[in-house]
Design a protein around this motif. Structure first.
Motif, PDB file in Angstrom:
ATOM      1  N   ALA B 615      -6.963  -4.462   5.785  1.00  0.00           N
ATOM      2  CA  ALA B 615      -7.692  -3.500   6.602  1.00  0.00           C
ATOM      3  C   ALA B 615      -8.010  -2.288   5.750  1.00  0.00           C
ATOM      4  CB  ALA B 615      -6.823  -3.085   7.791  1.00  0.00           C
ATOM      5  N   GLN B 616      -9.259  -1.922   5.666  1.00  0.00           N
ATOM      6  CA  GLN B 616      -9.768  -0.770   4.915  1.00  0.00           C
ATOM      7  C   GLN B 616      -9.530  -0.846   3.415  1.00  0.00           C
ATOM      8  OE1 GLN B 616      -7.467   2.001   7.055  1.00  0.00           O
ATOM      9  NE2 GLN B 616      -9.021   2.324   8.634  1.00  0.00           N
ATOM     10  N   GLY B 617      -9.085  -1.999   2.927  1.00  0.00           N
ATOM     11  CA  GLY B 617      -8.844  -2.043   1.484  1.00  0.00           C
ATOM     12  C   GLY B 617      -8.770  -3.464   0.959  1.00  0.00           C
ATOM     13  N   TYR B 618      -8.255  -3.574  -0.242  1.00  0.00           N
ATOM     14  CA  TYR B 618      -8.126  -4.883  -0.870  1.00  0.00           C
ATOM     15  C   TYR B 618      -6.894  -4.884  -1.766  1.00  0.00           C
ATOM     16  CZ  TYR B 618     -10.578  -2.007  -4.284  1.00  0.00           C
ATOM     17  OH  TYR B 618     -10.933  -0.980  -5.103  1.00  0.00           O
ATOM     18  N   VAL B 619      -6.293  -6.052  -1.932  1.00  0.00           N
ATOM     19  CA  VAL B 619      -5.034  -6.161  -2.665  1.00  0.00           C
ATOM     20  C   VAL B 619      -5.317  -6.360  -4.153  1.00  0.00           C
ATOM     21  CG1 VAL B 619      -2.922  -7.513  -2.948  1.00  0.00           C
ATOM     22  CG2 VAL B 619      -3.883  -7.126  -0.657  1.00  0.00           C
ATOM     23  N   LEU B 620      -4.780  -5.472  -4.968  1.00  0.00           N
ATOM     24  CA  LEU B 620      -4.938  -5.605  -6.420  1.00  0.00           C
ATOM     25  C   LEU B 620      -3.750  -6.361  -7.005  1.00  0.00           C
ATOM     26  CD1 LEU B 620      -6.255  -2.025  -7.228  1.00  0.00           C
ATOM     27  CD2 LEU B 620      -7.489  -4.139  -7.670  1.00  0.00           C
ATOM     28  N   VAL B 621      -2.532  -6.017  -6.515  1.00  0.00           N
ATOM     29  CA  VAL B 621      -1.332  -6.736  -6.941  1.00  0.00           C
ATOM     30  C   VAL B 621      -0.578  -7.140  -5.667  1.00  0.00           C
ATOM     31  CG1 VAL B 621       0.820  -6.634  -8.273  1.00  0.00           C
ATOM     32  CG2 VAL B 621      -1.173  -5.293  -9.018  1.00  0.00           C
ATOM     33  N   LYS B 622      -0.320  -8.428  -5.539  1.00  0.00           N
ATOM     34  CA  LYS B 622       0.402  -8.903  -4.348  1.00  0.00           C
ATOM     35  C   LYS B 622       1.839  -9.170  -4.763  1.00  0.00           C
ATOM     36  CE  LYS B 622       0.085 -12.129  -0.548  1.00  0.00           C
ATOM     37  NZ  LYS B 622      -0.479 -13.404  -0.085  1.00  0.00           N
ATOM     38  N   GLY B 623       2.778  -8.464  -4.128  1.00  0.00           N
ATOM     39  CA  GLY B 623       4.171  -8.530  -4.537  1.00  0.00           C
ATOM     40  C   GLY B 623       4.872  -9.815  -4.137  1.00  0.00           C
ATOM     41  N   ARG B 624       5.980 -10.115  -4.858  1.00  0.00           N
ATOM     42  CA  ARG B 624       6.837 -11.258  -4.525  1.00  0.00           C
ATOM     43  C   ARG B 624       8.210 -11.007  -5.131  1.00  0.00           C
ATOM     44  NH1 ARG B 624       5.486 -17.237  -6.691  1.00  0.00           N
ATOM     45  NH2 ARG B 624       6.231 -16.289  -8.599  1.00  0.00           N
ATOM     46  N   GLY B 625       9.284 -11.415  -4.417  1.00  0.00           N
ATOM     47  CA  GLY B 625      10.645 -11.252  -4.929  1.00  0.00           C
ATOM     48  C   GLY B 625      11.178  -9.852  -4.661  1.00  0.00           C
ATOM     49  N   ILE B 626      12.339  -9.537  -5.277  1.00  0.00           N
ATOM     50  CA  ILE B 626      12.970  -8.235  -5.064  1.00  0.00           C
ATOM     51  C   ILE B 626      13.258  -7.623  -6.428  1.00  0.00           C
ATOM     52  CG2 ILE B 626      14.945  -7.000  -4.087  1.00  0.00           C
ATOM     53  CD1 ILE B 626      15.277  -9.439  -2.210  1.00  0.00           C
ATOM     54  N   PRO B 627      12.903  -6.401  -6.709  1.00  0.00           N
ATOM     55  CA  PRO B 627      11.972  -5.648  -5.868  1.00  0.00           C
ATOM     56  C   PRO B 627      10.544  -6.098  -6.122  1.00  0.00           C
ATOM     57  CG  PRO B 627      12.558  -4.373  -7.802  1.00  0.00           C
ATOM     58  CD  PRO B 627      13.276  -5.666  -7.926  1.00  0.00           C
ATOM     59  N   SER B 628       9.755  -6.087  -5.101  1.00  0.00           N
ATOM     60  CA  SER B 628       8.352  -6.462  -5.288  1.00  0.00           C
ATOM     61  C   SER B 628       7.479  -5.290  -4.883  1.00  0.00           C
ATOM     62  CB  SER B 628       8.020  -7.698  -4.465  1.00  0.00           C
ATOM     63  OG  SER B 628       7.768  -7.321  -3.130  1.00  0.00           O
ATOM     64  N   ILE B 629       6.232  -5.346  -5.327  1.00  0.00           N
ATOM     65  CA  ILE B 629       5.319  -4.254  -5.000  1.00  0.00           C
ATOM     66  C   ILE B 629       3.936  -4.814  -4.738  1.00  0.00           C
ATOM     67  CG2 ILE B 629       4.666  -3.778  -7.397  1.00  0.00           C
ATOM     68  CD1 ILE B 629       4.690  -0.793  -6.569  1.00  0.00           C
ATOM     69  N   THR B 630       3.273  -4.222  -3.768  1.00  0.00           N
ATOM     70  CA  THR B 630       1.891  -4.599  -3.506  1.00  0.00           C
ATOM     71  C   THR B 630       1.027  -3.361  -3.700  1.00  0.00           C
ATOM     72  OG1 THR B 630       2.485  -6.372  -1.993  1.00  0.00           O
ATOM     73  CG2 THR B 630       0.285  -5.416  -1.717  1.00  0.00           C
ATOM     74  N   VAL B 631      -0.005  -3.528  -4.520  1.00  0.00           N
ATOM     75  CA  VAL B 631      -0.903  -2.384  -4.755  1.00  0.00           C
ATOM     76  C   VAL B 631      -2.208  -2.658  -4.033  1.00  0.00           C
ATOM     77  CG1 VAL B 631      -2.070  -0.941  -6.473  1.00  0.00           C
ATOM     78  CG2 VAL B 631       0.138  -1.974  -7.016  1.00  0.00           C
ATOM     79  N   ILE B 632      -2.601  -1.671  -3.234  1.00  0.00           N
ATOM     80  CA  ILE B 632      -3.845  -1.840  -2.461  1.00  0.00           C
ATOM     81  C   ILE B 632      -4.856  -0.788  -2.906  1.00  0.00           C
ATOM     82  CG2 ILE B 632      -4.856  -1.770  -0.136  1.00  0.00           C
ATOM     83  CD1 ILE B 632      -2.031  -2.638   0.836  1.00  0.00           C
ATOM     84  N   GLY B 633      -6.074  -1.241  -3.130  1.00  0.00           N
ATOM     85  CA  GLY B 633      -7.146  -0.308  -3.471  1.00  0.00           C
ATOM     86  C   GLY B 633      -7.947  -0.007  -2.239  1.00  0.00           C
TER      87      GLY B 633
END
Lengths: 141, 660
Positions: B615-633
């Motif tokens: 919603a209102q953006g797009y995923v640049l990095v989709k996280g997985r595992g611990i710790p994971s991170i998702t970056v949205i533009g």
């Protein structure tokens, strides 16, 4: 710096009149790497051409080029260099007109762009410079 | 001028020889002739009148060669008639202008002396007297205006502006001709000013004498003063000497032995034949031995190369050359190179050192050039020794195989073929580039150091007009993956704004190597990219559709906080600040499932998207595992130049990442 501004003004004015010529298509693309490269090359050369315009050795033609109009104003040893300068300038000018037309996906505009520029170069010429009238005769500003 | 003088002399001779002295004492004599002709000249409507001591000779139309004069006239108001002498002290000769004239004929010695004074400081003196065989004529010129020669020159030559000629031209009854003339302060120019000379001084010595079937002649020409610009060559007088010896008959002017001595450059031997009727060169040869290349380059070649990449070279070595021309044009060129070197002086784009060999070109025979190059430089990278066995047949050139060592690898050119037409040239070749280590290549080119080897296959490279097309795929192995360029076209390569079009795909690039190379932080993983419709103008992208994404398959996937921040920065400041405020800032490494970035560049704007939409953006990095991170533009559109600035700031500012 002065010459830089002059160039910018001419470019801007020429493009503005092109924009009005194009009617609704006022959104002219002039900021492309190709145009920038040609522009930079012309600006660099302008410092060498300015004294030749001032002495009347080189004049602005009615078709948007420059021409060695009074060779006697250039000593023989420099004549080859000046002739080379004039040829390089005309090459850049042709590339500029073509590139503006191409950048706007209107290659058929090249002739109109050249005509518009021809008029603008002459309008913005400094007092004392020579230009070609519509009839082809040389006149001094 | 000369023809008119001959007319005058002829008429005067008629007067002297035909009219008896007693008749001259009569009050009024009129002679009329419809036409008088001689070798190379004619006079129509000739009228000579002697009345009351005054002589008038008129010629309606005088012709000499291609020249025609109307109303040529000789006046002598007071002709002195004495027993042994006929004289006129203040006569006038009318040609195109009125020329004061004096003449004196000594009847006993049969010597005629005529002086023409077109200007106070200009005298043309004719001396006509009996010689051993027939009459001898000598013309002495004192202060002669060079402009007077203009009527005899072809109209397409530059206009003579000034110049003074002194010297003597003689003709003996035995058919011998001699001339010794000196031109001083000569000036000429055409309207464009591109063929001009100033203060030119030339000395000419000419001798001719009749032989069995022809006239044998010899000329020496020395250029001793002034300067000449003949587009594009500018030369100063340095006592350049041209000496020619040959023959002349009704059909052909022949140079049997000729030489041009050019001080500082060398000597050129010349010979040739010119068909006078057809007005064309039928045969010519020129030969020069051991010419110093620097002198040749500086004084002769450089002006022709202005504006090309060869415009400013440092040169060395010697060159010998022989050129032969026939009716059909160039027949043969033989070039012998002796340790010739040349180098792009300022920009150091290319250089070849110690080039030796022979190039025996023939218009209608197959020959092979054998040239050995000891070494060189290409874009400041060292080039090793190579041989150039070029096959030539007229304007077709081919080369089976050429191997040019470059850095620690080599460029192999195969099946090179070139055809040079009158208006266009075409060439093509295939080949490969192999074994060049990317470390050395990138270091030499001043790029961030990349690892891997450059191995490219060039299936077929074709050059037509000013465009270069690569058929097939160009493959490069780098970052442990492959880069492939298809549909590669280079337009206006040597123009001000060269254009490149291509489709590029990259497979399985090692992200760790890639990120390290561009100081982007640490990322482990693999990357694929597809760039379609790539268009570069002046080597900068103006259009493309790029899709960059994690490769398929199993491999470690981690991303450092710095890298996350950098990727976020590309999408605008929003995402980055989220990380900095969150608990995630306590971690250095994160796991991810996939990453990706798409950019469609058009009209200076990059339309962006990621591996998937949110919603209102797009995923640049989709996280997985611990710790994971998702970056949205969040920014869908970004100005391309602004994006480049951001990337530059990111990669330059990343030497020391700041983690709060």
């Amino acid at each position: 710096m002065k010459t830089f501004r002059l160039f910018e003004i001419v470019l801007l004015l020429a493009l503005l009149s092109l924009a009005s010529h194009a009617g609704a298509q006022a959104n002219l693309e002039i900021n492309t790497p190709g145009i920038a490269a040609i522009q930079a090359s012309m600006q660099k050369r302008h410092a060498e051409l300015a004294p030749l315009y001032a002495s009347g050795a080189v004049g602005l033609t009615r078709d948007g080029n420059v021409q060695l109009r009074d060779p006697s104003a250039v000593p023989l040893p420099q004549r080859a260099a000046v002739n080379g300068l004039v040829a390089a300038e005309n090459q850049d000018r042709a590339a500029l007109y073509r590139e503006i037309a191409r950048a706007n996906n209107r290659p058929e505009w090249e002739g109109d762009i050249r005509n518009t520029f021809a008029q603008r170069w002459i309008d913005r010429a400094q007092p004392g410079w020579y230009y070609q009238t519509a009839a082809g005769a040389w006149a001094r500003k | 001028m000369r023809a008119a003088r001959r007319v005058f002399l002829f008429v005067f001779a008629v007067l002297l020889q035909v009219v008896p002295a007693t008749a001259l004492r009569a009050q009024h004599i009129t002679l009329l002739a419809d036409e008088v002709t001689g070798a190379g000249f004619s006079a129509q409507g000739v009228r000579a009148e002697f009345a009351n001591g005054a002589l008038t000779i008129q010629v309606g139309t005088a012709r000499a060669g291609e020249q025609t004069w109307k109303n040529v006239r000789l006046d002598c108001a007071a002709l002195k008639l004495e027993r042994a002498r006929i004289a006129c002290d203040d006569g006038a000769f009318m040609l195109t202008e009125k020329i004061p004239l004096s003449l004196n004929y000594a009847a006993d010695k049969r010597v005629l002396d005529v002086a023409l004074k077109p200007a106070p400081d200009e005298t043309w003196r004719l001396d006509w007297r009996p010689g051993k065989r027939g009459n001898d004529l000598t013309v002495r010129i004192d202060g002669g205006r060079w402009q007077r020669a203009a009527v005899w020159l072809p109209p397409d030559l530059p206009k003579i502006g000034a110049g003074v000629v002194n010297g003597e031209i003689g003709y003996s009854g035995a058919g011998r001709i001699h001339a010794k003339l000196a031109l001083a302060n000569g000036a000429f120019a055409d309207k464009s000013g591109l063929r001009a000379g100033e203060k030119v001084g030339v000395a000419l010595a000419l001798q001719a004498e009749p032989a069995a079937q022809h006239l044998r002649w010899r000329a020496e020409l020395a250029w001793n003063a002034g300067e000449v610009f003949w587009q594009p060559v500018y030369l100063k007088a340095a006592n350049q000497q041209l000496s020619l010896a040959g023959t002349l008959d009704a059909t052909t002017l022949r140079v049997v032995l000729g030489g041009l001595r050019f001080p500082g450059v060398g000597d050129i031997e010349l010979s040739g034949a010119y068909d006078l009727a057809a007005n064309q060169l039928t045969q010519a040869r020129a030969q020069a031995r051991a010419i110093a290349v620097p002198a040749l380059y500086e004084s002769i070649l450089k002006p022709f190369l202005a504006g090309t990449v060869f415009a400013d070279l440092r040169t060395d070595g010697r060159i010998s050359a022989a050129v032969a021309l026939g009716c059909k044009g160039l027949q043969s060129v033989d070039v012998h190179l002796e340790r010739v070197s040349f180098e792009d002086k300022l920009e150091r784009r290319f250089a070849l050192f110690d080039v030796s060999g022979i190039v025996p070109w023939r218009a209608d025979a197959q020959t092979q050039a054998v040239v050995i190059v000891k070494g060189g430089e290409l874009l400041k990278m060292p080039v090793g020794a190579f041989a150039l066995p070029l096959n030539m047949h007229g304007m077709r050139f081919d080369l089976k195989h050429l191997r040019v060592p470059l850095l620690d690898g080599a460029i192999d050119v195969r099946d090179f073929v070139a055809r040079v037409g009158e208006k266009s040239a075409y060439w093509q070749f295939g080949g490969e580039v192999g074994g060049i280590s990317m470390d050395k290549l990138t270091a030499a080119l001043g790029l961030p150091v990349m690892h891997g080897t450059l191995a490219a296959t060039l299936p077929m490279v074709r050059h037509v007009k000013s465009s270069l097309r690569v058929d097939g795929a160009l493959n490069i192995k780098v970052f442990d993956g492959t880069v492939q360029a298809n549909n590669l076209v280079l337009l206006d390569i040597f123009g001000r704004a060269p254009r490149v079009q291509a489709d590029v795909s990259m497979q399985n690039l090692d992200l760790e190597l890639l990120a390290r190379t561009f100081s982007f932080g640490n990322i482990t993983g693999r990357l694929d990219a597809r760039v379609t419709g790539l268009e570069l103008v002046n080597w900068q992208p103006v259009k493309f559709d790029a899709r960059v994404a994690s490769s398929h398959g199993e491999y470690p996937r981690t991303i450092s906080q710095t890298a996350v921040q950098n990727i976020s920065a590309l999408g605008g400041p929003g995402a980055a600040s989220t990380i900095q405020r969150s608990v995630l800032r306590f971690f250095d490494q994160f796991g991810y499932e996939k990453l990706g970035w798409n950019c469609k560049l058009q009209s200076g704007v990059c339309e962006m998207s990621g591996v998937e939409d949110r919603a209102q953006g797009y995923v640049l990095v989709k996280g997985r595992g611990i710790p994971s991170i998702t970056v949205i533009g969040y920014n869908r559109q970004v100005n391309w130049r602004e994006l480049l600035d951001r990337i530059r700031r990111v990669t330059e500012g990343n030497v020391k990442p700041i983690v709060k």
